[in-house]
Design an enzyme around this catalytic site. Structure first.
Site, short mmCIF file in Angstrom:
data_model
loop_
_atom_site.label_atom_id
_atom_site.label_comp_id
_atom_site.label_asym_id
_atom_site.label_seq_id
_atom_site.Cartn_x
_atom_site.Cartn_y
_atom_site.Cartn_z
CB CYS C 181 -0.88 0.05 1.25
SG CYS C 181 -1.85 -1.42 1.55
NE ARG C 229 -9.57 2.05 -3.52
CZ ARG C 229 -9.36 2.24 -4.81
NH1 ARG C 229 -9.73 3.35 -5.39
NH2 ARG C 229 -8.79 1.32 -5.55
CB CYS C 233 -6.07 -0.98 -3.16
SG CYS C 233 -6.38 0.80 -3.17
#
Lengths: 213, 103, 272
Positions: C181, C229, C233
């Site tokens: 991330c 979301r 991702c």
């Protein structure tokens, strides 16, 4: 090599898969390593294989593991040097010694973000998605800024053997020069084929490439 | 059956400001699905708005209007408690009418 | 009769947006994007999902004919006001830290008597043919926290533990592209192509990002939740698929929601 601390405790958590209810029984375990171990076990029970994206993608190599551990903090110089050295050794060169291909094909590869997502067709060639993070040809206005601008890459560095070799190496395995770089290791992970890397090198170093205008 | 519209009608000075959200796919007829088959056109063609039964807006729409369209307009006059009635009709002859009270 | 009309036409706006980028290079690009975003603010179709979710909340559902008014999101049965701002939280009845979507599924299964498969049938909607009840319910519940400050109980031991696991996940590099991330969300002022990336390692970045989900995505014409979301991702990270409501999804949500503590919830927002 993974350091295993209080293996009994960690094993129990991994098997159950829900960490929260047991963690307090493990309170004596050295905190950080314990959290890393449990996070990894939790991920392995929380992700599911989908098409080409199998659970093996969660298995880290040494570079990924060490970079994760430093969590965005600066690496000690000795660690950075070790990572860079190990990654430099992974770089392979074409048997015929030819590092430069066709910049036009390189531009297409730089534009394409297709490949390796579970939603992608694994039969189609992957792109490198360079523009997602770098400015290259000035004609492409939609470029990202996670990496530096590569506009005039060859022109500024000189159209030399050294520049060509560096471009090859950097695309093949960026961690050889910048430990824990954000850039994917396109050769090391076989994201791009040998010919595709040649073509992207050409985009960077060919005097006729739009990147060098 | 289509979902209700979300309508707000507010008196601003001597005018009434109306804001409408419509729930509609608004398919252009130009897109293809994953199998390469054309997705048939399906969009709102007519919008009619009345204030106390008098037409204050009549519109003809085409496939260029977005999915779940939003329309905002003002008309002169109106008073609190008045009714604003909105009707849309799509190319399937499906329609929906909703009403709001001017606040 | 003088009538002024303004239509929010996503396709047209996108074309104008592209053209304006062509005209305005460099620094003004960001200004143009800001203008585009502003043009989208006024009529947010998320409200259509909120309205549908609100209706669903009150209707008896499932084999047990029980409505969500029995569902405890942490502030008592049926209480939605401010509930989203305190999630994820630890639920003793489920013996688990849960985010909003996981809790809604729990209520559907435990109280309404639905099978888990039915409750999880359409986690992410796709047009009128595949509508998601969960997305509508999440939009409604989240909307009832508008203006309320995020207050995830990080001092609660189970939540705190999930927060720490989520932090590890945030920095976990893996897959064919070495992404974590943090690769995209670890620095200020970065973008992918023209899309700005929030720096989630900073409190302000996490606050701004987290408090705007769920959000209506104009490019998809759908309302998306935070579970979506994260799921999407990881797809782009070239990871396997993050299972809906899995511990990892909740840990990462706890980390990001916890870092957003103190900021007023501002969703459901509208995004490109």
């Amino acid at each position: 090599m993974r350091t295993r601390i209080v293996g009994h405790c960690i094993g129990g958590i991994a098997a159950i898969g829900i960490a929260a209810s047991i963690v307090y029984g493990c309170a004596s375990a050295p905190a950080e390593n314990d959290v890393s171990e449990r996070a990894e076990a939790m991920m392995k029970s929380s992700f599911k294989a989908h098409g080409q994206a199998t659970l093996a993608r969660l298995d880290q190599d040494e570079t990924q593991r060490v970079c994760s551990e430093y969590a965005g903090r600066a690496l000690p110089p000795a660690v950075a040097e070790r990572i860079e050295k190990a990654n430099l050794e992974t770089i392979r060169y074409p048997a015929d010694g030819n590092l430069v291909g066709d910049w036009k094909s390189g531009e297409k590869i730089a534009q394409s973000g297709q490949g390796f997502q579970y939603s992608d067709d694994p039969k189609k060639a992957a792109g490198a998605n360079c523009y997602a993070c770098h400015q290259l040809s000035p004609k492409e206005l939609s470029y990202g800024t996670i990496g530096p601008s590569l506009y005039r890459f060859g022109k500024t560095r000189g159209y030399t053997d050294e520049t060509r070799r560096y471009a090859w190496q950097k695309i093949y395995n960026a961690e050889a020069f910048a430990a824990c770089s954000n850039m994917p290791r396109f050769g090391y992970h076989h994201i791009l084929t040998e010919q595709q890397i040649r073509d992207v090198v050409a985009l960077l170093v060919d005097p006729a490439s739009p990147v060098n205008q | 059956m289509a979902d209700p519209m979300k309508i707000r009608a507010n008196l601003v000075g001597d005018s009434t400001e109306v804001k409408v959200l419509m729930s509609h796919e608004m398919e252009t007829g130009q897109r293809k699905d994953a199998q390469g088959k054309t997705i048939p056109a399906w969009f709102i063609q007519k919008v009619n708005v009345t204030h106390n039964d008098k037409v204050v807006l009549a519109a003809q729409w085409g496939p260029a209007v977005s999915k779940n369209p939003f329309v905002s307009f003002t008309f002169k006059g109106g008073a609190r408690g008045d009714k604003v009635k909105i009707t849309w009709v799509d190319n399937h002859d499906d329609s929906r009418t909703d009403e709001a009270t001017v606040a | 009769m003088r009538t002024m009309i303004r239509l929010a036409v996503a396709a047209g706006a996108a074309a104008a947006f592209a053209a304006s980028i062509g005209a305005a290079l460099g620094e003004s690009t960001a200004d143009e994007i800001a203008k585009y975003r502003e043009a989208l603010q006024d009529g947010n179709p998320a409200e259509l999902w909120e309205a549908r979710g609100e209706q669903m909340w009150k209707v008896p559902r499932g084999p047990n004919k029980v409505s969500f008014e029995r569902c405890d999101l942490g502030l008592g049965p049926g209480v939605v006001k401010g509930a989203y701002a305190q999630l994820p939280r630890y639920f003793p009845d489920a013996k688990r830290v849960m985010d909003l979507e996981t809790r809604l599924v729990w209520c559907m299964v435990q109280q309404q008597g639905m099978s888990e498969a039915d409750a999880l049938k359409n986690t992410f909607g796709n047009g009128s043919a595949k509508r998601s009840d969960l997305e509508a319910l999440a939009a409604y519940v989240a909307s009832q926290s508008q203006g309320i400050r995020m207050n995830v109980a990080l001092d609660e031991p189970h939540v705190h533990d999930m927060y720490r696991l989520g932090e590890k996940m945030f920095y976990y590099r893996g897959g064919t592209h070495d992404f974590a991330c943090a690769t995209c969300h670890g620095d200020d002022g970065k973008r992918i192509r023209l899309q700005d990336l929030p720096n989630l390692t900073k409190v302000e970045g996490a606050q701004k990002a987290y408090t705007t989900w769920p959000a209506y995505r104009v490019s998809q014409g759908e309302l998306r939740t935070f579970q979506w979301r994260l799921n999407d991702c990881f797809r782009q990270q070239r990871f396997p698929e993050l299972a809906f409501g899995s511990d990892a999804s909740i840990a990462l949500t706890a980390y990001l929601a916890g870092r957003a503590n103190g900021a007023a919830y501002a969703g459901p927002a509208i995004k490109r």
